[in-house]
Design a protein around this motif. Structure first.
Motif, PDB file in Angstrom:
ATOM      1  N   ILE A   1       0.604  -8.235  -5.626  1.00 15.37           N
ATOM      2  CA  ILE A   1      -0.013  -7.716  -6.851  1.00 15.37           C
ATOM      3  C   ILE A   1      -1.524  -7.578  -6.684  1.00 15.37           C
ATOM      4  CG2 ILE A   1      -0.509  -8.268  -9.270  1.00 15.37           C
ATOM      5  CD1 ILE A   1       2.269  -9.628  -9.346  1.00 15.37           C
ATOM      6  N   VAL A   2      -2.155  -8.606  -6.122  1.00 15.62           N
ATOM      7  CA  VAL A   2      -3.604  -8.561  -5.906  1.00 15.62           C
ATOM      8  C   VAL A   2      -3.968  -7.405  -4.978  1.00 15.62           C
ATOM      9  CG1 VAL A   2      -5.560  -9.779  -4.861  1.00 15.62           C
ATOM     10  CG2 VAL A   2      -3.979 -11.010  -6.361  1.00 15.62           C
ATOM     11  N   THR A   3      -3.194  -7.251  -3.904  1.00  9.69           N
ATOM     12  CA  THR A   3      -3.447  -6.159  -2.962  1.00  9.69           C
ATOM     13  C   THR A   3      -3.334  -4.803  -3.650  1.00  9.69           C
ATOM     14  OG1 THR A   3      -2.596  -7.476  -1.105  1.00  9.69           O
ATOM     15  CG2 THR A   3      -2.690  -5.087  -0.805  1.00  9.69           C
ATOM     16  N   GLY A   4      -2.284  -4.629  -4.442  1.00  9.10           N
ATOM     17  CA  GLY A   4      -2.084  -3.364  -5.136  1.00  9.10           C
ATOM     18  C   GLY A   4      -3.201  -3.053  -6.117  1.00  9.10           C
ATOM     19  N   ILE A   5      -3.641  -4.065  -6.852  1.00  9.72           N
ATOM     20  CA  ILE A   5      -4.721  -3.860  -7.818  1.00  9.72           C
ATOM     21  C   ILE A   5      -6.014  -3.463  -7.113  1.00  9.72           C
ATOM     22  CG2 ILE A   5      -6.228  -5.046  -9.471  1.00  9.72           C
ATOM     23  CD1 ILE A   5      -3.772  -6.649 -10.361  1.00  9.72           C
ATOM     24  N   VAL A   6      -6.355  -4.188  -6.049  1.00 12.56           N
ATOM     25  CA  VAL A   6      -7.579  -3.885  -5.299  1.00 12.56           C
ATOM     26  C   VAL A   6      -7.521  -2.461  -4.746  1.00 12.56           C
ATOM     27  CG1 VAL A   6      -8.877  -4.434  -3.194  1.00 12.56           C
ATOM     28  CG2 VAL A   6      -8.122  -6.278  -4.720  1.00 12.56           C
TER      29      VAL A   6
ATOM     30  N   ILE B   1       0.836  -1.208   0.000  1.00 11.12           N
ATOM     31  CA  ILE B   1       0.000   0.000   0.000  1.00 11.12           C
ATOM     32  C   ILE B   1       0.866   1.252   0.000  1.00 11.12           C
ATOM     33  CG2 ILE B   1      -1.670   1.325   1.347  1.00 11.12           C
ATOM     34  CD1 ILE B   1      -2.774  -1.379   2.367  1.00 11.12           C
ATOM     35  N   VAL B   2       1.895   1.257   0.840  1.00 17.92           N
ATOM     36  CA  VAL B   2       2.798   2.414   0.907  1.00 17.92           C
ATOM     37  C   VAL B   2       3.478   2.630  -0.446  1.00 17.92           C
ATOM     38  CG1 VAL B   2       4.935   3.276   1.931  1.00 17.92           C
ATOM     39  CG2 VAL B   2       3.193   2.245   3.392  1.00 17.92           C
ATOM     40  N   GLY B   3       3.931   1.540  -1.060  1.00 16.32           N
ATOM     41  CA  GLY B   3       4.572   1.652  -2.366  1.00 16.32           C
ATOM     42  C   GLY B   3       3.643   2.202  -3.429  1.00 16.32           C
TER      43      GLY B   3
ATOM     44  N   VAL C   1      -9.792  -2.115   3.235  1.00 18.46           N
ATOM     45  CA  VAL C   1     -10.222  -3.121   2.265  1.00 18.46           C
ATOM     46  C   VAL C   1      -9.021  -3.926   1.766  1.00 18.46           C
ATOM     47  CG1 VAL C   1     -11.207  -3.472  -0.034  1.00 18.46           C
ATOM     48  CG2 VAL C   1     -12.273  -1.849   1.536  1.00 18.46           C
ATOM     49  N   ALA C   2      -7.936  -3.226   1.435  1.00 18.62           N
ATOM     50  CA  ALA C   2      -6.735  -3.909   0.955  1.00 18.62           C
ATOM     51  C   ALA C   2      -6.174  -4.849   2.016  1.00 18.62           C
ATOM     52  CB  ALA C   2      -5.682  -2.884   0.538  1.00 18.62           C
ATOM     53  N   LEU C   3      -6.183  -4.407   3.262  1.00 18.00           N
ATOM     54  CA  LEU C   3      -5.744  -5.267   4.360  1.00 18.00           C
ATOM     55  C   LEU C   3      -6.647  -6.489   4.487  1.00 18.00           C
ATOM     56  CD1 LEU C   3      -4.899  -2.584   7.061  1.00 18.00           C
ATOM     57  CD2 LEU C   3      -3.280  -4.207   6.073  1.00 18.00           C
ATOM     58  N   ALA C   4      -7.957  -6.268   4.323  1.00 16.46           N
ATOM     59  CA  ALA C   4      -8.929  -7.355   4.459  1.00 16.46           C
ATOM     60  C   ALA C   4      -8.806  -8.369   3.327  1.00 16.46           C
ATOM     61  CB  ALA C   4     -10.345  -6.789   4.492  1.00 16.46           C
ATOM     62  N   VAL C   5      -8.230  -7.949   2.198  1.00 17.70           N
ATOM     63  CA  VAL C   5      -8.030  -8.863   1.073  1.00 17.70           C
ATOM     64  C   VAL C   5      -6.652  -9.533   1.144  1.00 17.70           C
ATOM     65  CG1 VAL C   5      -7.777  -9.016  -1.443  1.00 17.70           C
ATOM     66  CG2 VAL C   5      -9.610  -7.630  -0.455  1.00 17.70           C
ATOM     67  N   GLY C   6      -5.620  -8.716   1.265  1.00 16.55           N
ATOM     68  CA  GLY C   6      -4.260  -9.231   1.168  1.00 16.55           C
ATOM     69  C   GLY C   6      -3.800 -10.049   2.353  1.00 16.55           C
ATOM     70  N   PHE C   7      -4.101  -9.585   3.568  1.00 14.04           N
ATOM     71  CA  PHE C   7      -3.614 -10.283   4.764  1.00 14.04           C
ATOM     72  C   PHE C   7      -4.182 -11.698   4.871  1.00 14.04           C
ATOM     73  CE2 PHE C   7      -4.042 -11.198   9.366  1.00 14.04           C
ATOM     74  CZ  PHE C   7      -2.691 -11.296   9.678  1.00 14.04           C
TER      75      PHE C   7
END
Length: 205
Positions: A153-158, A101-103, A175-181
Motif C-alpha cells: 500500500i505504501v509503495t502504491g501510494i508513493v 507498480i505493475v498493478g 523511487v517506489a523501489l527505493a521506498v518499498g524494497f
C-alpha cells in the motif's frame, strides 16, 4: 528494467511455491499448478476485477512456460533452493514492489479511481501468496507475519502520488523501489508486524 524485474520476480515466486508444494508432497502437476497460482494469481485477480482482458498470461502464454519451467527446475534443485533462504526473501521483497507498480500501472491505464489504483497494486502484490497458503491449508502469511500488504500500500501510494505530481514514470519506479524494497527487508529483519487481534471467549478476566 521493470519488465526484467517482473520476470525475475515471477520466477522466484514460482520456485518458492514449488518448495511449498514439496512440503505438502504434491505431485508434479500440483507443483506446477501451485506455482502458477502463486506467481500469476495476483495479476489474474487484478485483471478480472478491472475488466482488463485478455488476462496478461493469456495474452503472453510463454509466461506459463516460464513459471512451470521454474517449478520443475526447483524439483530437481530443491535442496539448493531451500538453502538460499535470504536471497529468495530479497527476491520476494523485490517482487512485491514490482508487482505493486505493475498493478498500479494497469489500473491507471484503465482510468480507474485513485483508490482502485492503490487496491490494484496491492491485489497484484499479495493475492498470489494468499491463494498459495489457502491451497496449502495454511493461514495466509500476509495475515500473520511481517509487514507485507502495508508495504504494498505504501509503495502504491508513493508511486501514484509521484505520477500525479508530474514526475517521470521511470524515475518514480526507482523511487517506489527505493521506498518499498528496504521497508519490506527491514520489516523481515526486525520482524515488524501489524497489531494482532487475539480473542478467546474462554479467557477469564
Amino acid at each position: 528494467m521493470l519488465s526484467i524485474m517482473f520476470y525475475v520476480a515471477i520466477t522466484a515466486e514460482a520456485m518458492t511455491a514449488a518448495l511449498a508444494a514439496g512440503r505438502r508432497s504434491m505431485d508434479w502437476f500440483g507443483v506446477c499448478i501451485l506455482a502458477c497460482v502463486t506467481a500469476l494469481g495476483g495479476g489474474t485477480a487484478r485483471d478480472v476485477f478491472l475488466g482488463h482482458f485478455p488476462l496478461y498470461w493469456v495474452g503472453n502464454p510463454y509466461i506459463l512456460v516460464l513459471v512451470c519451467g521454474a517449478a520443475l527446475l526447483t524439483i530437481a534443485t530443491a535442496r539448493l533452493v531451500y538453502r538460499l533462504r535470504w536471497p529468495f526473501l530479497l527476491l520476494d521483497a523485490l517482487g512485491l514492489v514490482v508487482f505493486t507498480i505493475v498493478g498500479c500501472n494497469v489500473a491507471i491505464d484503465t482510468g480507474a479511481h485513485p483508490i482502485i489504483v492503490i487496491v490494484s497494486g496491492m491485489v497484484t502484490g499479495i493475492v498470489g501468496g494468499i491463494l498459495r497458503d489457502v491451497l496449502c491449508n495454511d493461514v495466509p502469511l500476509v495475515f500473520r507475519s511481517e509487514l507485507y500488504a502495508t508495504v504494498s500500500i505504501v509503495t502504491g501510494i508513493v508511486y501514484y502520488l509521484g505520477l500525479l505530481a508530474g514526475i517521470a514514470t521511470d524515475l518514480m519506479v526507482l523511487v517506489a523501489l527505493a521506498v518499498g524494497f528496504p521497508l519490506r527487508v527491514v520489516a523481515i529483519y526486525f520482524k515488524w508486524e501489524m497489531p494482532k487481534f487475539v480473542f478467546d471467549p474462554q479467557m477469564r478476566k
